[in-house]
Design a protein around this motif. Structure first.
Motif, PDB file in Angstrom:
ATOM      1  N   HIS A  79     -20.323 -18.509  25.688  1.00 54.41           N
ATOM      2  CA  HIS A  79     -19.690 -18.325  24.372  1.00 54.41           C
ATOM      3  C   HIS A  79     -20.245 -19.246  23.298  1.00 54.41           C
ATOM      4  O   HIS A  79     -19.832 -19.141  22.148  1.00 54.41           O
ATOM      5  N   ASN A  80     -21.084 -20.226  23.672  1.00 55.03           N
ATOM      6  CA  ASN A  80     -21.824 -20.962  22.633  1.00 55.03           C
ATOM      7  C   ASN A  80     -23.110 -21.549  23.203  1.00 55.03           C
ATOM      8  O   ASN A  80     -23.325 -21.567  24.425  1.00 55.03           O
TER       9      ASN A  80
ATOM     10  N   ASP B 123     -24.134 -18.747  18.478  1.00 54.79           N
ATOM     11  CA  ASP B 123     -24.216 -19.865  17.523  1.00 54.79           C
ATOM     12  C   ASP B 123     -25.543 -19.873  16.759  1.00 54.79           C
ATOM     13  O   ASP B 123     -25.562 -19.787  15.562  1.00 54.79           O
TER      14      ASP B 123
ATOM     15  N   PRO C 251     -12.336 -18.014  19.113  1.00 60.40           N
ATOM     16  CA  PRO C 251     -13.678 -17.544  19.484  1.00 60.40           C
ATOM     17  C   PRO C 251     -13.813 -17.248  20.976  1.00 60.40           C
ATOM     18  O   PRO C 251     -14.623 -16.399  21.366  1.00 60.40           O
TER      19      PRO C 251
ATOM     20  N   ASP D 261     -13.105 -21.175   9.758  1.00 58.49           N
ATOM     21  CA  ASP D 261     -13.762 -20.998  11.060  1.00 58.49           C
ATOM     22  C   ASP D 261     -12.905 -20.188  12.034  1.00 58.49           C
ATOM     23  O   ASP D 261     -13.313 -19.127  12.476  1.00 58.49           O
ATOM     24  N   ARG D 262     -11.705 -20.695  12.382  1.00 60.91           N
ATOM     25  CA  ARG D 262     -10.854 -20.005  13.357  1.00 60.91           C
ATOM     26  C   ARG D 262      -9.513 -19.626  12.714  1.00 60.91           C
ATOM     27  O   ARG D 262      -9.034 -20.355  11.848  1.00 60.91           O
TER      28      ARG D 262
ATOM     29  N   PHE E 294     -15.483 -13.005  15.372  1.00 64.07           N
ATOM     30  CA  PHE E 294     -15.879 -13.384  16.728  1.00 64.07           C
ATOM     31  C   PHE E 294     -15.960 -12.186  17.685  1.00 64.07           C
ATOM     32  O   PHE E 294     -16.747 -12.194  18.619  1.00 64.07           O
TER      33      PHE E 294
ATOM     34  N   CYS F 270     -23.543 -17.553  14.704  1.00 62.80           N
ATOM     35  CA  CYS F 270     -22.241 -17.903  14.131  1.00 62.80           C
ATOM     36  C   CYS F 270     -22.532 -19.048  13.161  1.00 62.80           C
ATOM     37  O   CYS F 270     -22.948 -20.127  13.585  1.00 62.80           O
TER      38      CYS F 270
ATOM     39  N   ARG G 262     -14.618 -13.363  21.620  1.00 66.64           N
ATOM     40  CA  ARG G 262     -15.973 -13.095  22.142  1.00 66.64           C
ATOM     41  C   ARG G 262     -15.883 -12.427  23.508  1.00 66.64           C
ATOM     42  O   ARG G 262     -16.664 -11.533  23.828  1.00 66.64           O
TER      43      ARG G 262
ATOM     44  N   TRP H 107     -22.711 -26.973  16.836  1.00 67.09           N
ATOM     45  CA  TRP H 107     -22.132 -26.163  15.764  1.00 67.09           C
ATOM     46  C   TRP H 107     -21.094 -26.968  14.988  1.00 67.09           C
ATOM     47  O   TRP H 107     -21.076 -26.987  13.765  1.00 67.09           O
ATOM     48  N   ARG H 108     -20.216 -27.670  15.744  1.00 68.15           N
ATOM     49  CA  ARG H 108     -19.122 -28.401  15.096  1.00 68.15           C
ATOM     50  C   ARG H 108     -19.669 -29.526  14.229  1.00 68.15           C
ATOM     51  O   ARG H 108     -19.180 -29.793  13.132  1.00 68.15           O
TER      52      ARG H 108
ATOM     53  N   GLU I 100     -17.150 -31.137  19.601  1.00 71.26           N
ATOM     54  CA  GLU I 100     -17.497 -30.630  20.924  1.00 71.26           C
ATOM     55  C   GLU I 100     -18.887 -30.021  21.029  1.00 71.26           C
ATOM     56  O   GLU I 100     -19.412 -29.895  22.134  1.00 71.26           O
ATOM     57  N   SER I 101     -19.488 -29.658  19.903  1.00 69.38           N
ATOM     58  CA  SER I 101     -20.745 -28.898  19.969  1.00 69.38           C
ATOM     59  C   SER I 101     -21.646 -29.202  18.769  1.00 69.38           C
ATOM     60  O   SER I 101     -21.203 -29.769  17.773  1.00 69.38           O
TER      61      SER I 101
ATOM     62  N   PHE J  42     -16.576 -25.234  25.518  1.00 71.54           N
ATOM     63  CA  PHE J  42     -17.550 -25.263  24.410  1.00 71.54           C
ATOM     64  C   PHE J  42     -18.474 -26.491  24.471  1.00 71.54           C
ATOM     65  O   PHE J  42     -19.137 -26.798  23.475  1.00 71.54           O
TER      66      PHE J  42
HETATM   67  O1  AHR Z   1     -15.221 -21.877  16.319  1.00 67.97           O
HETATM   68  C1  AHR Z   1     -16.605 -21.845  16.375  1.00 67.97           C
HETATM   69  C2  AHR Z   1     -17.060 -22.256  17.745  1.00 67.97           C
HETATM   70  O2  AHR Z   1     -16.579 -23.556  18.026  1.00 67.97           O
HETATM   71  C3  AHR Z   1     -18.562 -22.357  17.925  1.00 67.97           C
HETATM   72  O3  AHR Z   1     -19.140 -21.184  18.354  1.00 67.97           O
HETATM   73  C4  AHR Z   1     -18.642 -23.372  19.002  1.00 67.97           C
HETATM   74  O4  AHR Z   1     -19.915 -23.886  19.212  1.00 67.97           O
HETATM   75  C5  AHR Z   1     -17.648 -24.343  18.494  1.00 67.97           C
HETATM   76  O5  AHR Z   1     -17.317 -25.340  19.336  1.00 67.97           O
END
Ligand code: AHR
Length: 334
Positions: free
Chosen positions: A239-240, A268, A186, A132-133, A151, A288, A190, A58-59, A55-56, A214
């Protein structure tokens, strides 16, 4: 007695075979206590990893870190992209259990609803590492450790920076918030950390808050709605980075100058976000780190060897202003 001494050759062979099987069976039971449901004994660790999605930025960086670290550590990685769906993650985890991998690791897309599948992994004697989560399971014995960021702290750092920036504001400061995926740790944390920090100044008010999932597309679309519905927006907290980057397009299209007309705070610190910060389009980023791969592989080795590992390993992170982003950008790896 005499009979035993005069056992025939086939009987002796059968007795030897039985004792070998007995010893082997006991040894197998002993091994299974050290973690790892795998049956093969070639010394190579197999990890089943379920990733949230793509999705991002970061991912993407996180996926690369995990794949590279597995190769470097000599760990065989089975990788699954859940496309942001919990049901896909549960299916992947069940597959890994069936395949008898040595360790299961995953980044849970949402916090709730994991107890059943985690119990299945535990019953199969396959250790689980959260990365991560985290999950909200009350039974902490369902996983060995959680490696990742704080977070709540990230949200707090973002809010504290804003409180400091707006300390002389005499009137209301209108904030809009782009939340991460609904139910994700997150997003929940956050939001909480930011709200706690800005409570220090009653002028700071979140006037709209909605998920952008995200993603850049989500950030753009929701920011367009925010701009239409709210004539006065002073601050965006995303949030990102990706949602912030999507929102930049909406803000520019609405004829406003990002970073000036609207103060933008994100989380991020991926390269594109850092570039926007260095260019003055973003104003502040709480970091992050996605580079969790090497620590994850280390933990997998320890857990497989039956070593104790800390229940929580927090990633070390920092924050960036425009000046700090300009300095850090040339060496930014992701
Ligand atoms: O879990 C981390 C978050 O997930 C990051 O901040 C975000 O960019 C990602 O999608």
């Amino acid at each position: 007695m005499g009979k035993m001494r005069t056992q025939s050759a086939p009987w002796r062979a059968a007795a030897v075979l039985a004792s070998v099987l007995l010893v082997g069976g006991v040894a197998a039971c002993g091994n299974s206590d050290t973690g790892g449901g795998g049956t093969k004994d070639d010394g190579k660790i197999t990890m089943g990893f379920s990733q949230v999605g793509a999705e991002s930025g970061w991912r993407t960086a996180n996926t690369i870190s995990i794949k590279e670290a597995a190769t470097a550590a000599g760990i065989e990685l089975k990788f699954d992209d859940a496309q942001q769906k919990q049901e896909n993650q549960i299916k992947a985890i069940r597959n890994y259990i069936q395949q008898k991998v040595d360790v299961i690791a995953f980044s849970p897309v949402v916090e709730s609803g994991w107890d059943t599948v985690l119990k299945e992994a535990k019953d199969a004697n396959i250790p689980v590492i959260l990365t991560d989560r985290s999950v909200d399971s009350a039974d902490k014995s369902l996983y060995k450790t959680f490696l990742g960021s704080d977070f709540v702290k990230e949200g707090k750092l973002a809010g504290e920076w804003l409180v400091e920036q707006k300390k002389t504001a005499s009137g209301p400061v209108n904030i809009v918030e782009l939340q991460g995926s609904t139910g994700a740790a997150p997003a929940n944390d956050r939001k909480k950390g930011f709200a706690e920090a800005i409570a220090a100044n009653p002028n700071l008010k979140v006037i709209a808050s909605q998920t952008g999932d995200f993603t850049r597309a989500g950030g753009k679309q929701v920011m367009e709605q925010f701009l239409k519905a709210n004539p006065k927006i002073d601050v965006l907290f995303a949030h990102n980075d990706d949602m912030g980057l999507g929102a930049l397009e909406a803000i520019t299209a609405a004829g406003k100058v990002p970073g000036k007309d609207i103060t933008i705070i994100t989380i991020d610190a991926v390269k594109d976000g850092m570039q926007a910060l260095a260019d003055g389009k973003f104003n502040f980023i709480a970091e992050c780190s996605p580079l969790l791969g090497p620590q994850l592989m280390d933990l997998a080795k320890k857990v497989k060897a039956g070593e104790e590992v800390p229940a929580r390993i927090e990633t070390q992170e920092t924050t960036f202003t425009t000046e700090q982003a300009k300095e850090a950008l040339p060496n930014r790896k992701y």
